[in-house]
Design an enzyme around this catalytic site. Structure first.
Site, mmCIF file in Angstrom:
data_model
loop_
_atom_site.group_PDB
_atom_site.id
_atom_site.type_symbol
_atom_site.label_atom_id
_atom_site.label_comp_id
_atom_site.label_asym_id
_atom_site.label_seq_id
_atom_site.Cartn_x
_atom_site.Cartn_y
_atom_site.Cartn_z
ATOM 1 N N LYS A 213 -26.824 -3.744 23.194
ATOM 2 C CA LYS A 213 -26.321 -4.996 23.788
ATOM 3 C C LYS A 213 -26.887 -6.206 23.026
ATOM 4 O O LYS A 213 -26.165 -7.165 22.773
ATOM 5 C CB LYS A 213 -26.686 -5.060 25.275
ATOM 6 N N GLN B 70 -30.945 -3.253 33.504
ATOM 7 C CA GLN B 70 -30.652 -1.997 32.828
ATOM 8 C C GLN B 70 -30.996 -0.848 33.782
ATOM 9 O O GLN B 70 -32.137 -0.718 34.220
ATOM 10 C CB GLN B 70 -31.468 -1.907 31.528
ATOM 11 N N ASP C 153 -22.285 -7.454 34.727
ATOM 12 C CA ASP C 153 -22.071 -6.009 34.864
ATOM 13 C C ASP C 153 -21.036 -5.710 35.961
ATOM 14 O O ASP C 153 -20.597 -4.574 36.110
ATOM 15 C CB ASP C 153 -23.390 -5.294 35.204
#
Ligand code: NDP
Length: 294
Positions: A60, A104, A127
């Site tokens: 990322k 994460q 997300d």
């Protein structure tokens, strides 16, 4: 039912190439934002030192570098108390230079992952996993779409696989992949069957799919006999085999002789999942700018 010898193999959908195209388009949007003195910023929190999580996060950060997005990764020790993670999240939620915030996953088991995830500001939920984002998805309202199913849709579109009027079968019903995937396919006109570990006759369902999305986390669950000739088979699974190699949920070697399209693992859905995080971050920056101008 394997295709006869010499039958054309499925078109392999290249997720790495698709992601590169996404980044090229995003650079133009990042440049346009720069004209208004805005640089999109993505912040991520990693708790602990899960090796796979570190790799995903590194990808990322690389994608941010490639597109001109600022990245800010907070590494917290594995034994961080819940309050500390929430305090870091709060700081990032308030930081005006941060447009997207992600955690994460997975988080260490002593943390309440659901509560922490829900503390992400919906305006920065790149997300797409807060209940605000998922609720908007259910209601058919604009929202940040969860990145893995968004990546699958982008791959299908790029390959020219028609979703409208198709029969899609999604194997897996998690809140991160399976359920939003089903909703997003339905929103695009597919008739959707969702299968899970309690489903009877998985093979019969799978064989009826024009679009088969495998997101079960079971290596080689989907074999050639379970695939309708010409179907688009999208492999979301990432499984570490005992020999250390990565495998998807689809038996790639067998299924590619039957399917019309297939995604590899690695190099399929994974790179597009990362690309969608960056897409959502740039979109968050554009939305904030539009909001402040309004
Ligand atoms: P979960 O473990 O949360 O969910 C798995 C789902 O698959 C569950 O709904 C489960 O059913 C179902 N399932 C398990 N075994 C079977 C079976 N034998 N037959 C039918 N259904 C089954 O996983 P996630 O949704 O988070 O992830 C799925 C996979 O995708 C994993 O391999 C993960 O690593 C990968 N992944 C890949 C990403 C990428 O970027 N490419 C991103 C996110 C995930 P039940 O609900 O009944 O238990």
């Amino acid at each position: 039912m394997t295709a006869p010898r010499g039958a054309p193999a499925a078109e392999v959908i290249d997720g790495t190439a698709a992601a590169r195209e996404v980044y090229a388009r995003l650079k133009a949007r990042v440049t346009a934002l720069a004209a208004s003195n805005v640089r999109p910023g993505l912040a991520a929190i990693l708790v602990g030192d899960n090796a796979a999580s570190k790799i995903y996060l590194r990808n990322k950060v690389r994608a941010c570098d490639e597109t001109g997005v600022r990245s800010d990764v907070r590494y917290l020790p594995a034994d961080s108390p819940q309050d500390e993670v929430l305090a870091t999240l709060d700081e990032l939620n308030r930081d005006p230079n941060v447009h997207g915030v992600l955690l994460q996953l997975p988080l260490p088991s002593h943390l309440d992952a659901v509560r922490i995830l829900q503390a992400v500001s919906p305006a920065k939920d790149v997300d797409g996993l807060t209940w605000a984002s998922l609720g908007a998805l259910v209601a058919g309202q604009p929202s940040f779409e969860p990145c893995t199913p968004a990546g699958v849709v982008a791959l299908l579109e790029r390959a020219g696989v028609g979703m409208d009027g198709s029969h899609a079968v999604v194997v897996g019903r998690s809140a991160i992949v399976g359920k939003p995937m089903a909703l997003m396919l339905m929103a695009r006109g597919a008739t959707v069957t969702i299968c899970h570990s309690r489903t009877r006759g998985l093979a019969d369902h799978a064989r009826r799919a024009d679009i088969l999305v495998a997101a079960a986390g079971r290596p080689r669950l989907i074999t050639a006999e379970m695939v309708k000739p010409g179907a688009a088979v999208i492999d979301v699974g990432i499984n570490r085999l005992p020999d250390g190699k990565l495998a998807g949920d689809v038996d790639f070697a067998g299924v590619r002789n039957v399917a019309g399209w297939i995604t590899p693992v690695p190099g399929g859905v994974g790179p597009m999942t990362v690309a969608m995080v960056i897409v959502n971050t740039v979109r968050a920056a554009e939305m904030r700018l539009a909001g402040s101008a309004a």
